[in-house]
Design a protein around this motif. Sequence first.
Motif, PDB file in Angstrom:
ATOM      1  N   LEU A 183       0.821  -1.206   0.000  1.00  0.00           N
ATOM      2  CA  LEU A 183       0.000   0.000   0.000  1.00  0.00           C
ATOM      3  C   LEU A 183       0.856   1.258   0.000  1.00  0.00           C
ATOM      4  CD1 LEU A 183      -2.876   1.263   0.360  1.00  0.00           C
ATOM      5  CD2 LEU A 183      -2.435   1.211   2.815  1.00  0.00           C
ATOM      6  N   TRP A 184       1.978   1.240   0.698  1.00  0.00           N
ATOM      7  CA  TRP A 184       2.813   2.420   0.847  1.00  0.00           C
ATOM      8  C   TRP A 184       3.357   2.913  -0.491  1.00  0.00           C
ATOM      9  CZ3 TRP A 184       2.582   5.479   4.758  1.00  0.00           C
ATOM     10  CH2 TRP A 184       3.599   6.384   5.054  1.00  0.00           C
ATOM     11  N   SER A 185       3.515   2.001  -1.451  1.00  0.00           N
ATOM     12  CA  SER A 185       4.057   2.376  -2.757  1.00  0.00           C
ATOM     13  C   SER A 185       3.017   2.327  -3.866  1.00  0.00           C
ATOM     14  CB  SER A 185       5.233   1.450  -3.124  1.00  0.00           C
ATOM     15  OG  SER A 185       4.825   0.091  -3.138  1.00  0.00           O
ATOM     16  N   ALA A 186       1.759   2.170  -3.508  1.00  0.00           N
ATOM     17  CA  ALA A 186       0.695   2.043  -4.504  1.00  0.00           C
ATOM     18  C   ALA A 186       0.126   3.405  -4.884  1.00  0.00           C
ATOM     19  CB  ALA A 186      -0.418   1.141  -3.975  1.00  0.00           C
ATOM     20  N   GLY A 199      -9.311   1.114   4.698  1.00  0.00           N
ATOM     21  CA  GLY A 199      -8.674   1.170   5.996  1.00  0.00           C
ATOM     22  C   GLY A 199      -8.216   2.564   6.340  1.00  0.00           C
ATOM     23  N   THR A 200      -7.145   2.653   7.106  1.00  0.00           N
ATOM     24  CA  THR A 200      -6.564   3.933   7.496  1.00  0.00           C
ATOM     25  C   THR A 200      -5.259   4.139   6.738  1.00  0.00           C
ATOM     26  OG1 THR A 200      -5.325   2.987   9.349  1.00  0.00           O
ATOM     27  CG2 THR A 200      -7.566   3.778   9.799  1.00  0.00           C
ATOM     28  N   PHE A 201      -4.811   5.404   6.711  1.00  0.00           N
ATOM     29  CA  PHE A 201      -3.559   5.732   6.037  1.00  0.00           C
ATOM     30  C   PHE A 201      -2.827   6.762   6.875  1.00  0.00           C
ATOM     31  CE2 PHE A 201      -0.880   7.390   2.576  1.00  0.00           C
ATOM     32  CZ  PHE A 201      -0.422   6.184   2.062  1.00  0.00           C
ATOM     33  N   GLY A 202      -1.616   6.431   7.277  1.00  0.00           N
ATOM     34  CA  GLY A 202      -0.834   7.320   8.117  1.00  0.00           C
ATOM     35  C   GLY A 202       0.424   6.613   8.566  1.00  0.00           C
ATOM     36  N   GLN A 203       0.921   6.952   9.740  1.00  0.00           N
ATOM     37  CA  GLN A 203       2.078   6.207  10.222  1.00  0.00           C
ATOM     38  C   GLN A 203       1.722   4.730  10.386  1.00  0.00           C
ATOM     39  OE1 GLN A 203       3.623   6.731  14.170  1.00  0.00           O
ATOM     40  NE2 GLN A 203       5.689   6.218  13.518  1.00  0.00           N
ATOM     41  N   VAL A 232      -1.243  -4.391   8.721  1.00  0.00           N
ATOM     42  CA  VAL A 232      -0.884  -3.063   9.217  1.00  0.00           C
ATOM     43  C   VAL A 232       0.524  -2.750   8.729  1.00  0.00           C
ATOM     44  CG1 VAL A 232      -0.529  -1.590  11.230  1.00  0.00           C
ATOM     45  CG2 VAL A 232      -2.307  -3.352  11.285  1.00  0.00           C
ATOM     46  N   ILE A 233       0.661  -1.642   8.009  1.00  0.00           N
ATOM     47  CA  ILE A 233       1.971  -1.148   7.611  1.00  0.00           C
ATOM     48  C   ILE A 233       2.346  -0.019   8.551  1.00  0.00           C
ATOM     49  CG2 ILE A 233       3.279   0.081   5.843  1.00  0.00           C
ATOM     50  CD1 ILE A 233       1.737  -1.371   3.737  1.00  0.00           C
ATOM     51  N   THR A 234       3.499  -0.130   9.192  1.00  0.00           N
ATOM     52  CA  THR A 234       4.011   0.924  10.053  1.00  0.00           C
ATOM     53  C   THR A 234       5.212   1.558   9.379  1.00  0.00           C
ATOM     54  OG1 THR A 234       3.270  -0.219  12.049  1.00  0.00           O
ATOM     55  CG2 THR A 234       4.959   1.472  12.325  1.00  0.00           C
ATOM     56  N   SER A 235       5.161   2.874   9.205  1.00  0.00           N
ATOM     57  CA  SER A 235       6.268   3.588   8.585  1.00  0.00           C
ATOM     58  C   SER A 235       7.322   3.889   9.640  1.00  0.00           C
ATOM     59  CB  SER A 235       5.765   4.882   7.944  1.00  0.00           C
ATOM     60  OG  SER A 235       6.829   5.596   7.364  1.00  0.00           O
ATOM     61  N   THR A 236       8.559   3.493   9.368  1.00  0.00           N
ATOM     62  CA  THR A 236       9.674   3.718  10.287  1.00  0.00           C
ATOM     63  C   THR A 236      10.783   4.461   9.562  1.00  0.00           C
ATOM     64  OG1 THR A 236      10.902   1.691   9.760  1.00  0.00           O
ATOM     65  CG2 THR A 236       9.101   1.503  11.361  1.00  0.00           C
ATOM     66  N   LEU A 237      11.804   4.858  10.292  1.00  0.00           N
ATOM     67  CA  LEU A 237      12.944   5.534   9.678  1.00  0.00           C
ATOM     68  C   LEU A 237      13.654   4.632   8.678  1.00  0.00           C
ATOM     69  CD1 LEU A 237      14.430   7.387  12.778  1.00  0.00           C
ATOM     70  CD2 LEU A 237      13.197   8.415  10.855  1.00  0.00           C
ATOM     71  N   GLU A 238      13.566   3.321   8.875  1.00  0.00           N
ATOM     72  CA  GLU A 238      14.208   2.377   7.958  1.00  0.00           C
ATOM     73  C   GLU A 238      13.314   2.031   6.780  1.00  0.00           C
ATOM     74  OE1 GLU A 238      14.087   1.855  11.366  1.00  0.00           O
ATOM     75  OE2 GLU A 238      16.090   2.746  11.523  1.00  0.00           O
ATOM     76  N   GLY A 239      12.050   2.443   6.817  1.00  0.00           N
ATOM     77  CA  GLY A 239      11.115   2.132   5.743  1.00  0.00           C
ATOM     78  C   GLY A 239       9.851   1.499   6.302  1.00  0.00           C
TER      79      GLY A 239
END
Length: 524
Positions: A359-362, A395-399, A420-427
Amino acid sequence: MKALYCMPALALAAIAVPSSAQVWQSDQGNGTFRNPVLYADYPDPDVIRVGDDFFFATTTFVNVPGITILHSKDLVNWEIYSHVIDRIEGMPQYDLKDGNAYRKGLFATSLRHHNGRYYLVVTPVGLNTRIYYADDPKGPWKFHELDREAFDPGFFIDDDGTGYIATAVNSDGTITLLTLDKDYRKVVRSREIHYIKGAEGSKIIKRDGWYYLFNAIPPRMALTVSRARSLDGPWETREQIDDQTGGHQGALVDLPNGDWFGFVMVDSGAIGRMTNFSPVFWQDGWPVWGTPDAPGKVPEIARKPIQGYAPAQPASSDDFSQPTLGLQWQWNHNPDNTRWSLSERPGFLRLHATQADSLWSARNTLVQKAQGPRSRAEVKLDLSHISAGDRCGFGTFGQHSATLSANRTSNGALFVDMSVITSTLEGPVEEQRTKQPLTSGNTLWMAVDADFINDTGALSYSADGKNWTPIGGTFPLSFAWRTGTFQGEQFAISCFSTNSQGGYLDVDSFTLMPPPATTNGVDE
């Protein structure tokens, strides 16, 4: 599609609220309003009055269309009026190529009106400052680009028509003033006029021969005001308010009767930066937020500055029956306009699956602001044409991006999974929680319950829109400018494929409503 009202779990239960309200209604229907005026993420506000109309410009970062403008007649009841920028140019990441542009895009803007024309100044991240102009905030907007980058530009037009831009970056605090030529096309002079440690988000107004310079101080979540008889100073600075007493970035707007009102944003957890409004009175030539009885803070409840206008709110629910998308919707980056349609199946939004790893790159994820303090969003979907490898859902979109996706096995059987995708400093890090088969046909309802009091969310699905099956447990809601989208959590409709060829998702409706009524946290 109409949403119903539910009294939020705040210490305001005794106040009578109009039954026509949605999740949050600021206008109390008795001549008063309550803060926040907008219980959603409308950051970096800039508000102007033109005659009897108020216009509010707000940051949209990488979302497209960019820079939202809202309209009100009374500073309390706001509706989305337009967007300024159809597409963000300048680097391939805005098209989700060679990476993403989350936390970039369009930051704080400045909106002004002069001689029948509207001006909006914005600095896209990494690009030079642009001065947009239009005869109507609905557009069309054109722009001139300056020869430099002015962070968080504060546009001011003096009585003689001369245009200025005040700019400061909180890592320095030096406030620089740029003088523009008569057509506001280029900078003709630059000088440092003041210094406030940590200052940014400058805004200038003029009253009774005094110039007033407002600055946000993000390290302290505070707002200052400085005044001088000349734009070159000398400036005297005083503290105003902070996030404990009302907010930390904003300024004042005048009313038709000559009074003044303040607007400010306040960091508020996972919902993002909410908007507060406040009466302002003047004491010894200085603005004071609040009232003489309770000075120095934004009130929870106050008298509406202008009486007689009915409650109104930004649009939310949608049955996709119009030929264009509602103004409440934005794409997560520049969309691929060949991969979505409102006309291929009238009355539905069709999302053709775009190829992506997650989802993060879609591309073509359709989002709108979540609303607090608690809200429920439901979508009705037709899954008939999704293919094996597609992940299409809601769903939701954010961190934390929690998604309930519909999928199809290689033999054509439908199932749903929750991740659940969690955005971190590493990706981005994706956690696959659970999946369940679907046996009831191709029509499916999905729902998000978002609780911004406790910053938690939950997903569920239904075959009939009445009986719901929870899936995946609760997940966190949060705001993180370093690793998230620099926005409060959003509701998101998505459809992408891990294969080179994908099918498509038909979206029948989106409905925003209060969550089920609760007593001591237990559903009634």
